[in-house]
Design an enzyme around this catalytic site. Structure first.
Site, PDB file in Angstrom:
ATOM      1  N   GLU A 126       0.809  -1.216   0.000  1.00 19.86           N
ATOM      2  CA  GLU A 126       0.000   0.000   0.000  1.00 19.86           C
ATOM      3  C   GLU A 126       0.846   1.271   0.000  1.00 19.86           C
ATOM      4  O   GLU A 126       0.341   2.360   0.272  1.00 19.86           O
ATOM      5  CB  GLU A 126      -0.976   0.012   1.183  1.00 19.86           C
ATOM      6  CG  GLU A 126      -1.931  -1.160   1.206  1.00 19.86           C
ATOM      7  CD  GLU A 126      -2.763  -1.271  -0.064  1.00 19.86           C
ATOM      8  OE1 GLU A 126      -3.091  -0.237  -0.658  1.00 19.86           O
ATOM      9  OE2 GLU A 126      -3.082  -2.416  -0.450  1.00 19.86           O
ATOM     10  N   ASP A 141      -0.972  -1.363  -9.257  1.00 15.50           N
ATOM     11  CA  ASP A 141      -1.524  -2.708  -9.180  1.00 15.50           C
ATOM     12  C   ASP A 141      -1.636  -3.334 -10.565  1.00 15.50           C
ATOM     13  O   ASP A 141      -2.160  -2.719 -11.504  1.00 15.50           O
ATOM     14  CB  ASP A 141      -2.917  -2.674  -8.550  1.00 15.50           C
ATOM     15  CG  ASP A 141      -2.895  -2.181  -7.116  1.00 15.50           C
ATOM     16  OD1 ASP A 141      -1.795  -2.104  -6.532  1.00 15.50           O
ATOM     17  OD2 ASP A 141      -3.974  -1.866  -6.578  1.00 15.50           O
TER      18      ASP A 141
END
Length: 692
Positions: free
Chosen positions: A117, A209
């Site tokens: 993250e 991602d």
């Protein structure tokens, strides 16, 4: 170009297979057809293990591309924890164990890692360097918060903690939103052209991602069937006279750093917004909109910071309970590691590491904490890991341990009772409530539920039309959201934490509908107020007595009432005996509905389902997935209200309704005179707690 692929611990097999077919496999196929394109590639350990088991051929293809220099493998913490959330020893252990796996596969130990993250805190360089990490990637907003400008982020920087060095590559937010969402590939090329210089000393990094290439809504058709990714790679190759693809290590070998920098705590911009309290999010969004509309956002966005990622543990008490449970298990493993080695401790560590997977500890655009199967997976691993440590710590087959400690770090003590069969955790200061009840042999927390609370995005729901559509593919941060029908009816926000053994006094005419919709009057002050407690051991049993002298409002007058509840556990038994005593301390009669509330995990269902049952003395509930059966036996037959607890949350697909708990409210119509005592008993039995 750095691509990160991950799936949460506990995710469904069909979700992983869909991700493979629509994202992981086609991305490698397209990349392999463009050998001049270089990628730093990360699979989290969760996903890597799944691929090795189900699709080893994909990893073999990746290995060949590593040998050819097209792919630079990245390591990371094995099960993708947010690193500041876990102890340093676990940070190092997770990174080292995954780096070893990758070294076995690819023949080299990765020097770079993907930071889960992209959550950054200034003390990270030390444990990362101790784990053998040389560099990582974090968002450009981190650097802008330190005062650096966009044009100063075209390279890499050095940072350190206590002399431990780490190299940092800034990730371009502009590229994250352009790739693969730009309507035309040429728009990306034009942006790169605007940054290019004749000397070619500038580096810009895309890091994001991998699921955006095919798995995010509508991207499979856009990226692969319409050929966006192939066209993009082709455009890069056609412009290779001024665009060169570098691996991170190649760039560092040939180029010096841009200097030293010390970055503040930060996460990517969207996550920083999600970490804010719900009522603060509209203010933050208004501030961002003002600067954006004024054309000044580019200049000031580094100073327009949102919340602090650790405050997810404040915003969501359920995440905090899991987190503190994780720390407790980690401490037990650390204490035992010197005394007990071998396969059992290795298994306990593996389970702990899996439970540290970040996804269930927070909530943003993805379901995260709101997804019951992710929370279930975390509790499952924690309970099983702790059971290993406890069995190593005890020589007897049957035992009961008690501890009074500030478990959730709120300044108040909780009561923690452990046995080989069940765990039982109580919060005396919060209504004497029961907030965790584990069947240890099944790795199941029967009270894993989520409280309904307001979210910043709930204000958008009334204005949305069902199944809205759009004409172009956008990032999930920009998409128009869709909603199920009648979601507004589920926007009910709880007044108190949805635990169990919550004691209610209601007006006699209260209905099931009023209670379930929170449209009732609470006459007592027992829900969230503190209870005094005492504990007693009697042979092979252990009892906790919780007592509160509170008030019940009758005809506008607060009348004193003593409530005592006693919980008894016996060594070796999957049984909790609960006794209630109510004593009217006033000089007036008290008439009310009295009852206690249980909130069971959403997978545990039974009885006659939602509705009202009268004169009930036995209720059977069952967890279909594990086969676990739970029996509630009432000494004094009473009434039962049973209803589901739904939340409304956002996900990458839009707004959705999710079952978070099954509520049981056992109650009686009581009417007793001054100084009169009323009693009842309840037994909770886990019928097949020892079976696997």
């Amino acid at each position: 170009m750095a691509v990160h692929n991950h799936q949460p611990v506990g995710n469904f097999e069909e979700v992983l297979e869909k991700a493979y077919q629509e994202s992981y496999l086609p991305f490698i196929e397209v990349l392999q057809s463009h050998p001049q394109i270089k990628v730093s590639l990360h699979y989290s350990g969760v996903l890597y293990d799944w691929l090795e088991k189900t699709h080893p051929d994909l990893l073999e293809r990746v290995a060949k591309m590593v040998v050819l220099g097209q792919i630079e493998p990245l390591t990371g913490a094995y099960y993708e924890p947010i690193l500041p959330f876990i102890p340093d020893s676990d940070k190092i252990g997770q990174i080292e164990s995954f780096s070893l796996r990758l070294q076995e596969r690819f023949g080299r130990r990765p020097r770079g890692m993907w930071l889960a993250e992209r959550v950054w805190e200034p003390d990270l360089p030390k444990p990362l360097a101790q784990a053998g990490i040389d560099y990582t990637f974090i968002d450009d907003i981190h650097f802008k918060a330190a005062g650096l400008r966009e044009e100063e982020l075209l390279g890499y920087y050095l940072t350190e903690e206590e002399g431990y060095l780490l190299k940092l590559f800034p990730i371009s937010r502009k590229l994250r939103y352009l790739i693969p969402f730009a309507p035309k590939v040429q728009e990306v090329i034009d942006y790169l052209r605007s940054l290019a210089t004749p000397s070619g000393e500038r580096l810009i990094v895309l890091g994001d991602d991998g699921e955006k290439f095919g798995l995010w809504p509508e991207t499979y058709e856009w990226v692969y069937q319409n050929g966006w990714l192939n066209d993009f790679f082709t455009a890069l190759e056609e412009n290779r006279d001024w665009i060169r693809m570098w691996s991170s290590e190649e760039w560092m070998r040939e180029n010096e750093s841009l200097g030293r920098v010390y970055l503040p705590t930060s996460a990517y911009q969207e996550m920083a917004e999600w970490a804010l309290p719900a009522k603060s999010i509209p203010l933050y969004e208004e501030l961002i909109t003002r600067f954006k509309n004024g054309g000044e956002l580019e200049w000031f966005e580094g100073f327009l910071r949102g919340g602090f990622h650790r405050n997810f543990l404040v915003k969501y008490p359920e995440a905090n309970l899991m987190h503190k449970r994780m720390l407790r298990v980690s401490e037990k493993i650390a204490r035992l590691s010197d005394e007990h080695g071998g396969l059992l401790m290795d298994e306990a560590k593996r389970l702990l590491y899996q439970a540290q997977c970040n996804c269930a500890y927070w909530h943003g655009i993805f379901g995260g904490l709101y997804l019951p199967h992710l929370r279930r997976a975390v509790y499952n691993r924690l309970i099983e890991a702790e059971l290993i440590t406890d069995e190593l710590s005890h020589t007897k087959a049957h035992w009961l341990d008690k501890e009074i400690a500030d478990f959730d770090r709120d300044g108040n003590p909780e009561i923690l009772i452990d046995s080989p069969v069940i765990n039982l955790y109580l919060a005396p200061h919060r209504g004497g409530s029961l907030f965790e009840l584990d069947c240890r042999k099944r790795g199941l927390n029967l009270l894993d539920v989520l409280t309904r609370r307001e979210e910043g995005y709930h204000r958008e729901i009334p204005s949305l039309k069902e199944e809205e559509t759009q004409l172009e593919t956008k990032s999930i941060h920009e998409r128009i959201k869709t909603k199920e029908e009648n979601l507004e009816e589920c926007l009910i926000f709880d007044r108190y934490h949805r635990a169990s053994l919550i004691d209610h006094f209601l007006p006699p005419q209260t209905t099931l509908r009023e209670f379930s919709q929170l449209e009732y009057e609470e006459l007592g002050d027992f829900i969230s107020e503190p209870y005094a407690h005492t504990m007693n051991r009697e042979g092979n049993s252990f009892s906790v007595v919780l007592v509160r002298t509170g008030k019940v409002k009758i005809q506008g007058v607060d009348l004193p009432l003593l409530l005592k509840k006693r919980l008894k556990l016996v060594e070796g038994e999957a049984l909790v005996e609960i006794g209630y005593e109510l004593l009217n301390l006033s000089s007036m009669p008290i008439e009310a509905l009295f009852g206690f509330e249980f909130n069971l995990s959403p997978q545990i269902r039974g009885g006659e389902g939602p509705g009202e049952s009268k004169d009930i003395d036995l209720l059977k509930m069952e967890d279909k997935e594990s086969g676990l059966r739970v029996y509630f036996r009432l000494e004094q037959p009473g009434s039962l209200w049973q209803f589901p607890i739904f939340t409304v949350s956002q996900s990458e697909k839009g707004f959705e309704r999710i079952l978070q708990a099954n509520n049981l409210f056992f109650h009686w119509h009581i009417s007793f005179r001054p100084n009169e005592l009323w009693k009842t008993n309840l037994t909770i039995e886990i019928a097949n707690a020892y079976s696997f």
